[in-house]
Write a protein that holds these residues in place. Structure first.
Motif, PDB file in Angstrom:
ATOM      1  N   PHE A  56       0.837  -1.202   0.000  1.00 17.43           N
ATOM      2  CA  PHE A  56       0.000   0.000   0.000  1.00 17.43           C
ATOM      3  C   PHE A  56       0.874   1.254   0.000  1.00 17.43           C
ATOM      4  O   PHE A  56       0.628   2.203  -0.749  1.00 17.43           O
ATOM      5  N   GLY A  57       1.898   1.281   0.875  1.00 18.59           N
ATOM      6  CA  GLY A  57       2.759   2.455   0.964  1.00 18.59           C
ATOM      7  C   GLY A  57       3.518   2.725  -0.314  1.00 18.59           C
ATOM      8  O   GLY A  57       3.654   3.883  -0.744  1.00 18.59           O
ATOM      9  N   ALA A  58       4.027   1.662  -0.948  1.00 18.54           N
ATOM     10  CA  ALA A  58       4.753   1.822  -2.202  1.00 18.54           C
ATOM     11  C   ALA A  58       3.830   2.352  -3.295  1.00 18.54           C
ATOM     12  O   ALA A  58       4.189   3.267  -4.055  1.00 18.54           O
ATOM     13  N   GLN A  59       2.616   1.804  -3.375  1.00 21.12           N
ATOM     14  CA  GLN A  59       1.664   2.257  -4.394  1.00 21.12           C
ATOM     15  C   GLN A  59       1.218   3.689  -4.124  1.00 21.12           C
ATOM     16  O   GLN A  59       1.004   4.466  -5.066  1.00 21.12           O
ATOM     17  N   PHE A  60       1.110   4.059  -2.867  1.00 19.45           N
ATOM     18  CA  PHE A  60       0.750   5.425  -2.490  1.00 19.45           C
ATOM     19  C   PHE A  60       1.777   6.408  -3.054  1.00 19.45           C
ATOM     20  O   PHE A  60       1.428   7.453  -3.618  1.00 19.45           O
ATOM     21  N   GLU A  64       1.320   9.188  -6.121  1.00 22.29           N
ATOM     22  CA  GLU A  64       1.636  10.594  -5.831  1.00 22.29           C
ATOM     23  C   GLU A  64       2.625  11.153  -6.849  1.00 22.29           C
ATOM     24  O   GLU A  64       2.459  12.275  -7.350  1.00 22.29           O
ATOM     25  N   ILE A  65       3.657  10.374  -7.157  1.00 28.17           N
ATOM     26  CA  ILE A  65       4.665  10.810  -8.138  1.00 28.17           C
ATOM     27  C   ILE A  65       4.048  10.973  -9.516  1.00 28.17           C
ATOM     28  O   ILE A  65       4.284  11.974 -10.216  1.00 28.17           O
ATOM     29  N   ASN A  66       3.228  10.011  -9.920  1.00 30.79           N
ATOM     30  CA  ASN A  66       2.592  10.083 -11.244  1.00 30.79           C
ATOM     31  C   ASN A  66       1.630  11.265 -11.338  1.00 30.79           C
ATOM     32  O   ASN A  66       1.576  11.962 -12.360  1.00 30.79           O
ATOM     33  N   ALA A  67       0.889  11.524 -10.264  1.00 23.42           N
ATOM     34  CA  ALA A  67      -0.058  12.650 -10.263  1.00 23.42           C
ATOM     35  C   ALA A  67       0.669  13.990 -10.363  1.00 23.42           C
ATOM     36  O   ALA A  67       0.112  14.970 -10.882  1.00 23.42           O
ATOM     37  N   ALA A  68       1.917  14.017  -9.900  1.00 21.69           N
ATOM     38  CA  ALA A  68       2.714  15.257  -9.952  1.00 21.69           C
ATOM     39  C   ALA A  68       3.488  15.398 -11.256  1.00 21.69           C
ATOM     40  O   ALA A  68       4.295  16.321 -11.407  1.00 21.69           O
ATOM     41  N   GLY A  69       3.257  14.502 -12.204  1.00 25.61           N
ATOM     42  CA  GLY A  69       3.895  14.633 -13.515  1.00 25.61           C
ATOM     43  C   GLY A  69       4.941  13.596 -13.837  1.00 25.61           C
ATOM     44  O   GLY A  69       5.628  13.704 -14.856  1.00 25.61           O
ATOM     45  N   GLY A  70       5.085  12.569 -12.989  1.00 29.97           N
ATOM     46  CA  GLY A  70       6.049  11.509 -13.269  1.00 29.97           C
ATOM     47  C   GLY A  70       7.491  11.967 -13.059  1.00 29.97           C
ATOM     48  O   GLY A  70       7.764  12.931 -12.345  1.00 29.97           O
ATOM     49  N   LYS A  78       6.052   7.764 -16.300  1.00 35.24           N
ATOM     50  CA  LYS A  78       5.296   7.323 -15.139  1.00 35.24           C
ATOM     51  C   LYS A  78       5.964   6.113 -14.498  1.00 35.24           C
ATOM     52  O   LYS A  78       6.696   5.364 -15.142  1.00 35.24           O
ATOM     53  N   LEU A  79       5.710   5.941 -13.226  1.00 34.37           N
ATOM     54  CA  LEU A  79       6.129   4.736 -12.524  1.00 34.37           C
ATOM     55  C   LEU A  79       4.996   3.719 -12.587  1.00 34.37           C
ATOM     56  O   LEU A  79       3.820   4.082 -12.522  1.00 34.37           O
ATOM     57  N   GLU A  80       5.361   2.473 -12.711  1.00 30.32           N
ATOM     58  CA  GLU A  80       4.363   1.401 -12.811  1.00 30.32           C
ATOM     59  C   GLU A  80       4.749   0.273 -11.853  1.00 30.32           C
ATOM     60  O   GLU A  80       5.879  -0.210 -11.866  1.00 30.32           O
ATOM     61  N   ALA A 329      12.857   7.371  -6.940  1.00 31.05           N
ATOM     62  CA  ALA A 329      12.388   8.363  -7.918  1.00 31.05           C
ATOM     63  C   ALA A 329      13.309   9.569  -7.966  1.00 31.05           C
ATOM     64  O   ALA A 329      13.585  10.125  -9.041  1.00 31.05           O
ATOM     65  N   ASP A 330      13.801   9.993  -6.802  1.00 30.95           N
ATOM     66  CA  ASP A 330      14.756  11.103  -6.751  1.00 30.95           C
ATOM     67  C   ASP A 330      16.032  10.747  -7.511  1.00 30.95           C
ATOM     68  O   ASP A 330      16.594  11.593  -8.232  1.00 30.95           O
ATOM     69  N   ALA A 331      16.481   9.504  -7.379  1.00 32.54           N
ATOM     70  CA  ALA A 331      17.675   9.062  -8.110  1.00 32.54           C
ATOM     71  C   ALA A 331      17.426   9.081  -9.617  1.00 32.54           C
ATOM     72  O   ALA A 331      18.304   9.466 -10.404  1.00 32.54           O
TER      73      ALA A 331
END
Length: 405
Positions: A56-60, A64-70, A78-80, A329-331
């Motif tokens: 759940f936490g990972a998908q959350f 969030e990242i995808n909604a902010a533009g990937g 996008k992340l999948e 994602a930051d990396a």
């Protein structure tokens, strides 16, 4: 219709089609390929609750990242999530790593259990695929020289050291009522390695270890073990096990009215809001040293509300997995690619700040984040609060615990 009119009509249609496409330039550009992240968690079997919370936490974080533009440096890629279920078994975890590799994942996040993480990370190392350990505290995970493995949260070595510093402070402030302890642990890598560290360091804070008691996972009945604890008459019961056994042991200690100064755990698998919600009488006054969010951070408080609004509990698995995805994602943003070697190099140089946790900036040394820290917690009948260190504390600890009536 003449030949000229047919040609003219064709030109008009082609011009109209071109105009439509030019009016929607996104149609001319190929969408960036999604970055697949393999989530390897035990969502069935004995560890299913914690594994589901981790997923759940990972998908959350992914949502969030995808909604902010990937990933913006990769054209908004996008992340999948590519989902894996280790079924709470190490050999299945390895099989899932191999299967997800065939599906083309760029990284893994997992595995909740140290016993699963050890072989799973080894399998991923064959392909030099980044593996973000969300929960898995055995220091063996990051001490084998695997360049693809990264862990944000502190391991059991640092946690035991810090936990005893906190316990020592609490005991001294109360006048030193605790002088003896019994250690109870589950028999896999997590419990065994943690118990060994506990037993070796309790004397350093003036506590005598009366006995170390091991149990299997799963265990359905702790009646005899609790009778043994009562016969030893320790001041503290220190436990190290997973969700189901943690709760069952705590409940049995309560039901059999074990008179101790405190029930304490380091990285207790069942010390969470679920315990407080479902068994408030059992949870009250229990103490745990564990991963936790920063209660004084506004973003952490907002995240807790958002998770609870989805009908879930804000357990440590949720934000540990969330942060693991965020760090990866930051990396990617800095590497501008999900090519494995480049992503690993970016992780090695990471200074990402996981602000929802009581951490400093990330600094990986041999895959372990040296900026991570856990905190000392205590449960009431309605909530869990930080009681040490003072910079994050919400309340003063109640110690020794009042006698069970």
């Amino acid at each position: 219709m003449t030949s000229n009119s047919r040609v003219s009509r064709r030109l008009v249609l082609q011009a109209g089609a071109a105009s439509t496409i030019l009016g929607a330039p996104g149609l001319l550009l190929a969408q960036p390929k999604a970055v697949k992240i393999g989530l390897v968690h035990p969502v069935s079997g004995a560890l299913a609750y914690s594994g589901s919370q981790s997923r759940f936490g990972a998908q959350f974080a992914i949502d969030e990242i995808n909604a902010a533009g990937g990933i913006k440096s990769m054209g908004g890629a996008k992340l999948e999530a590519a989902l894996g279920d280790s079924q709470s078994r190490p050999e299945v975890g390895v099989a899932e790593v191999e299967r997800l590799h065939q599906e083309g994942v760029s990284a893994y996040v997992g595995c909740f259990s140290s016993a699963i993480a050890l072989p799973a990370t080894q399998a991923a190392a064959k392909y030099n695929t980044p593996f973000m350990i969300d929960v898995g505290v055995s220091d063996a995970i990051v001490s084998r020289g695997l360049k693809n493995v990264f862990r944000l949260a502190p391991g059991n070595g640092k946690c035991v050291d810090d936990a005893f510093a906190g316990l020592s402070d609490v005991n001294k402030a109360a006048g030193g009522p605790a002088k003896t302890a019994v250690i109870v642990h589950e028999d896999s890598e997590f419990g065994t390695s943690t118990a060994k560290l506990l037993a070796g360091k309790l004397s350093g804070i003036g506590l005598e270890v009366k006995e170390v008691l091991k149990h299997a996972t799963p265990t359905r009945d702790f009646s005899n073990l609790v009778l043994r604890i009562k016969s030893l008459k320790p001041d503290l019961v220190i436990i190290s096990n997973y969700q189901n056994e943690y709760v069952l042991l705590a409940r049995t200690l309560y039901q059999q009215k074990a008179e101790v100064a405190g029930i304490f755990s380091v990285l207790g698998g069942g010390f969470n809001y679920r315990l407080v919600k479902e068994q408030p009488e059992v949870a009250q006054y229990m103490m745990d040293f564990n991963h936790w969010y920063n209660p004084k951070n506004a973003k952490a408080q907002a995240m807790r509300k958002a998770v609870e609004a989805k009908g879930n509990l804000f357990t440590f698995e949720v934000y540990c997995s969330y942060n693991s995805v965020k760090c990866y994602a930051d990396a990617l943003e800095r590497a501008k690619t999900d090519e494995r070697a480049a992503a690993i190099a970016a992780l090695e140089a990471s200074t990402w700040f996981p602000e929802v946790m009581p951490y400093g900036p990330t600094k990986f040394v041999n895959g372990q984040n040296t900026g991570g820290r856990a905190v000392l917690l205590q449960a009431t009948k309605t909530d869990i609060g930080v009681v040490w260190p003072n910079e994050f504390a919400e309340a003063k600890p109640v110690f020794p615990r009042p006698k069970v009536s």
